[in-house]
Design a protein around this motif. Structure first.
Motif, PDB file in Angstrom:
ATOM      1  N   ARG A 159       0.858  -1.184   0.000  1.00 14.92           N
ATOM      2  CA  ARG A 159       0.000   0.000   0.000  1.00 14.92           C
ATOM      3  C   ARG A 159       0.891   1.231   0.000  1.00 14.92           C
ATOM      4  O   ARG A 159       2.073   1.150   0.314  1.00 14.92           O
ATOM      5  N   ALA A 160       0.296   2.369  -0.354  1.00 24.20           N
ATOM      6  CA  ALA A 160       1.082   3.598  -0.463  1.00 24.20           C
ATOM      7  C   ALA A 160       0.789   4.507   0.720  1.00 24.20           C
ATOM      8  O   ALA A 160      -0.370   4.722   1.074  1.00 24.20           O
ATOM      9  N   ALA A 161       1.853   5.029   1.320  1.00 21.05           N
ATOM     10  CA  ALA A 161       1.704   5.954   2.448  1.00 21.05           C
ATOM     11  C   ALA A 161       2.433   7.251   2.134  1.00 21.05           C
ATOM     12  O   ALA A 161       3.484   7.239   1.486  1.00 21.05           O
ATOM     13  N   ILE A 162       1.850   8.351   2.588  1.00 20.94           N
ATOM     14  CA  ILE A 162       2.541   9.643   2.460  1.00 20.94           C
ATOM     15  C   ILE A 162       3.377   9.815   3.719  1.00 20.94           C
ATOM     16  O   ILE A 162       2.839   9.920   4.824  1.00 20.94           O
ATOM     17  N   THR A 163       4.696   9.823   3.537  1.00 21.09           N
ATOM     18  CA  THR A 163       5.586   9.826   4.705  1.00 21.09           C
ATOM     19  C   THR A 163       6.245  11.172   4.957  1.00 21.09           C
ATOM     20  O   THR A 163       6.707  11.429   6.070  1.00 21.09           O
ATOM     21  N   GLY A 164       6.308  12.020   3.950  1.00 22.29           N
ATOM     22  CA  GLY A 164       6.953  13.318   4.147  1.00 22.29           C
ATOM     23  C   GLY A 164       6.265  14.396   3.339  1.00 22.29           C
ATOM     24  O   GLY A 164       5.864  14.148   2.202  1.00 22.29           O
ATOM     25  N   VAL A 165       6.129  15.584   3.926  1.00 24.15           N
ATOM     26  CA  VAL A 165       5.564  16.728   3.200  1.00 24.15           C
ATOM     27  C   VAL A 165       6.334  17.986   3.583  1.00 24.15           C
ATOM     28  O   VAL A 165       6.829  18.092   4.711  1.00 24.15           O
ATOM     29  N   ALA A 166       6.426  18.926   2.657  1.00 25.78           N
ATOM     30  CA  ALA A 166       7.022  20.228   2.977  1.00 25.78           C
ATOM     31  C   ALA A 166       6.662  21.240   1.907  1.00 25.78           C
ATOM     32  O   ALA A 166       6.546  20.897   0.732  1.00 25.78           O
ATOM     33  N   GLU A 167       6.484  22.463   2.332  1.00 31.21           N
ATOM     34  CA  GLU A 167       6.383  23.565   1.379  1.00 31.21           C
ATOM     35  C   GLU A 167       7.411  24.627   1.760  1.00 31.21           C
ATOM     36  O   GLU A 167       7.833  24.698   2.917  1.00 31.21           O
ATOM     37  N   THR A 168       7.811  25.426   0.788  1.00 32.86           N
ATOM     38  CA  THR A 168       8.742  26.527   1.052  1.00 32.86           C
ATOM     39  C   THR A 168       7.932  27.704   1.577  1.00 32.86           C
ATOM     40  O   THR A 168       6.721  27.598   1.768  1.00 32.86           O
ATOM     41  N   ASP A 169       8.592  28.844   1.762  1.00 33.17           N
ATOM     42  CA  ASP A 169       7.848  30.073   1.977  1.00 33.17           C
ATOM     43  C   ASP A 169       7.005  30.329   0.724  1.00 33.17           C
ATOM     44  O   ASP A 169       7.390  29.936  -0.376  1.00 33.17           O
ATOM     45  N   ILE A 170       5.865  30.976   0.916  1.00 32.32           N
ATOM     46  CA  ILE A 170       4.920  31.208  -0.174  1.00 32.32           C
ATOM     47  C   ILE A 170       4.724  32.704  -0.344  1.00 32.32           C
ATOM     48  O   ILE A 170       4.711  33.446   0.637  1.00 32.32           O
ATOM     49  N   GLY A 171       4.533  33.135  -1.576  1.00 32.21           N
ATOM     50  CA  GLY A 171       4.250  34.550  -1.815  1.00 32.21           C
ATOM     51  C   GLY A 171       5.372  35.153  -2.618  1.00 32.21           C
ATOM     52  O   GLY A 171       5.747  34.610  -3.652  1.00 32.21           O
ATOM     53  N   ARG A 172       5.933  36.263  -2.123  1.00 32.94           N
ATOM     54  CA  ARG A 172       7.087  36.865  -2.798  1.00 32.94           C
ATOM     55  C   ARG A 172       8.335  36.319  -2.129  1.00 32.94           C
ATOM     56  O   ARG A 172       8.652  36.692  -0.997  1.00 32.94           O
TER      57      ARG A 172
END
Ligand SMILES: [Zn+2]
Lengths: 133, 384
Positions: free
Chosen positions: B4-17
């Protein structure tokens, strides 16, 4: 400069007819489907047996928007202008601008007729819509 | 038992300008942080999926990224399906680990549309999705194409201005609870109604933002995920629906492929809309979200706007929606825009959404749409 359609082998007959102020559409010889825009294959039965027909040029507004933010500087002088989808009586749909003094009064269901706008140095003709009474 | 598939890691950078950012630096920062969030090392990644960039387009974006960041995956490709890209990447990553082709797939995307392109440059670049012979000569913009849908939809179901505006107001309220959101000042129904017309009936505040930003998600086989630190979030179902690309070629202006994509995803997961605790649904425009909420089955046709006015989409409401603020208020950075929805769903299911947390969120629905409601991908995620 506003875009001028560059015909390809699928659409050459359409644009050549438009240059003579005639609006063409395609009907499938395999299943009688009316195509929404010219192509080399019928999207319903995948036949390549497609015939050109000439439209009466009459249709109705399916939906529209009054555009206030132009996509490129070439369209800036035109805002606000009317972008619409038109269903022609023969059963095909095109995107067009509604032109004419009363264009900004456009409503869904309005009857329209095709007119041809000359564009660019070569005065290529672009099918457009005008409201009819 | 199949993997089965699991989401193990997530990240976003700063957003905007994000001053000083580049397309690849945004990709890299998000990738590094998502791999670290998963408790993995870059060497553990054997699959890489990239999206597309409007600022620095390349026909082999995934190879460009792997070279820049320093990865030698045994599977990589780029996926380009507009706003459906992130969800289609997730469906693809899940299929890869379920088929035992990969153990850890990194999906990564980013674009610096705000600082890398002028606003007019972005508007012009995006208008390029219109048909070169049958749409672009008529001055179609993306907002105008969605406005064609909005006009038809409002007409068909008798929906008014405030019902559309309610979706923007709710998104902004949620964005105010997210420290990274690009637009956090509350707005009112009047603000939306009074904002300038972009393409009637859509006003400025009906339209998504233009942002710099990157996002990355690590998808692992559930066997490989068991040893990793985060609360396990599994991909329970995915589905797609495709009816057209160009809006003038759409078979309907009121019914779209999201009905099919969600039916397939719910079916795979063995759940129904009423079982879902939190929804993160593509909201490039208010009309996009309205159509999708109704077609997917969270509301009857014509009723989502009224429900939103009554608070149904708020945290604590019947269908909590876009708890990070969505594309309308959190940010929209190309393919990464749709990934922000996935990341928020994962944080909700892990119980890491802080002030935005939906109580006891166990099942999430995430949806992306590309083109003019053309390409749809739905996913159902669950905490296990
Ligand atoms: Zn046919």
């Amino acid at each position: 400069m506003k875009p001028i359609p560059a015909a390809n082998a699928d659409t050459q007959a359409y644009w050549e007819a438009a240059a003579k102020e005639r609006l063409l559409y395609q009907v499938c010889g395999g299943c009688s489907h009316t195509l929404s825009y010219p192509r080399g294959v019928c999207p319903r039965c995948h036949s390549g047996d497609l015939a050109w027909r000439e439209s009466s040029g009459r249709g109705r507004i399916v939906t529209f928007s009054i555009v206030h933010r132009a996509p490129t500087p070439a369209f800036k002088a035109d805002v606000p202008y009317v972008l619409a989808l038109v269903d022609f009586d023969e059963g095909f749909r095109l995107m067009m601008n509604v032109l004419g003094d009363d264009a900004l009064d456009t409503k869904i269901g309005d009857p329209v007729e095709v007119i041809f706008e000359a564009r660019g140095e070569a005065q290529d003709k672009l099918p457009q819509a005008r409201r009819t009474k | 038992m199949p993997a089965r598939a699991a989401i193990t890691g997530v990240a976003e950078t700063d957003i905007g300008r994000v001053e000083g950012s580049t397309v690849m630096s945004l990709h890299s920062q998000a990738a590094r942080d998502a791999i670290a969030d998963a408790g993995l090392e870059p060497e553990d990644i054997d699959g890489v999926l990239c999206g597309y960039s409007t600022v620095e387009p390349h026909m082999m974006l995934s190879s460009v990224f792997c070279e820049y960041f320093g990865l030698k995956p045994t599977f990589t490709t780029a996926i380009s399906a507009g706003g459906a890209t992130a969800c289609i990447m997730l469906a693809t990553a899940a299929a890869l680990v379920e088929a035992n082709k990969c153990r850890h797939v990194l999906m990564v995307m980013g674009d610096n549309r705000l600082t890398g392109l002028s606003r007019s440059g972005t508007v012009a670049a995006l208008a390029g999705v219109g048909h070169p012979q049958f749409e672009q000569p008529y001055g179609m913009t993306i907002p105008a194409a969605y406005a064609l849908v909005a006009q038809a939809y409002l007409h068909e179901y008798g929906i008014g201005r405030d019902e559309l505006s309610a979706l923007a107001v709710t998104g902004r309220k949620h964005a105010g609870l997210h420290p990274k959101a690009q637009m956090r000042e509350p707005i009112t129904l009047e603000d939306v109604a009074d904002s300038r017309v972009i393409a009637s009936p859509l006003n400025l505040l009906d339209c998504c933002l233009i942002s710099d930003g990157g996002a990355a998600v690590v998808v692992s086989s559930s066997a490989a995920a068991r040893d990793l630190p985060n609360v396990q979030v599994e991909v329970l179902g995915t589905g797609q629906g495709h009816t057209h690309e160009h809006i003038f070629g759409a078979p309907s202006l009121t019914s779209f492929g999201c009905a099919d994509s969600s039916r397939i995803a719910f079916g795979e997961a063995g759940v129904k809309p009423a079982d879902i605790d939190v929804t993160e649904i593509y909201d490039s425009f208010t009309i996009t979200l309205l159509v999708e909420l109704e077609s997917i089955g969270f509301f009857e046709k014509g009723e989502a706007g009224q429900a939103a006015l009554g608070g149904a989409l708020e945290i604590g409401g019947r269908v909590p929606c876009n708890t990070h603020g969505g594309l309308l208020s959190f940010g929209h950075a190309g393919a990464a825009g749709g990934a922000f929805h996935i990341i928020e769903a994962v944080r909700q299911l892990r119980g890491q959404a802080d002030a935005r947390q939906v109580a006891n969120a166990e099942l999430a629905f995430v949806h992306g749409d590309g083109g003019i409601l053309s390409a749809h991908c739905s996913t159902v995620l669950g905490r296990v």
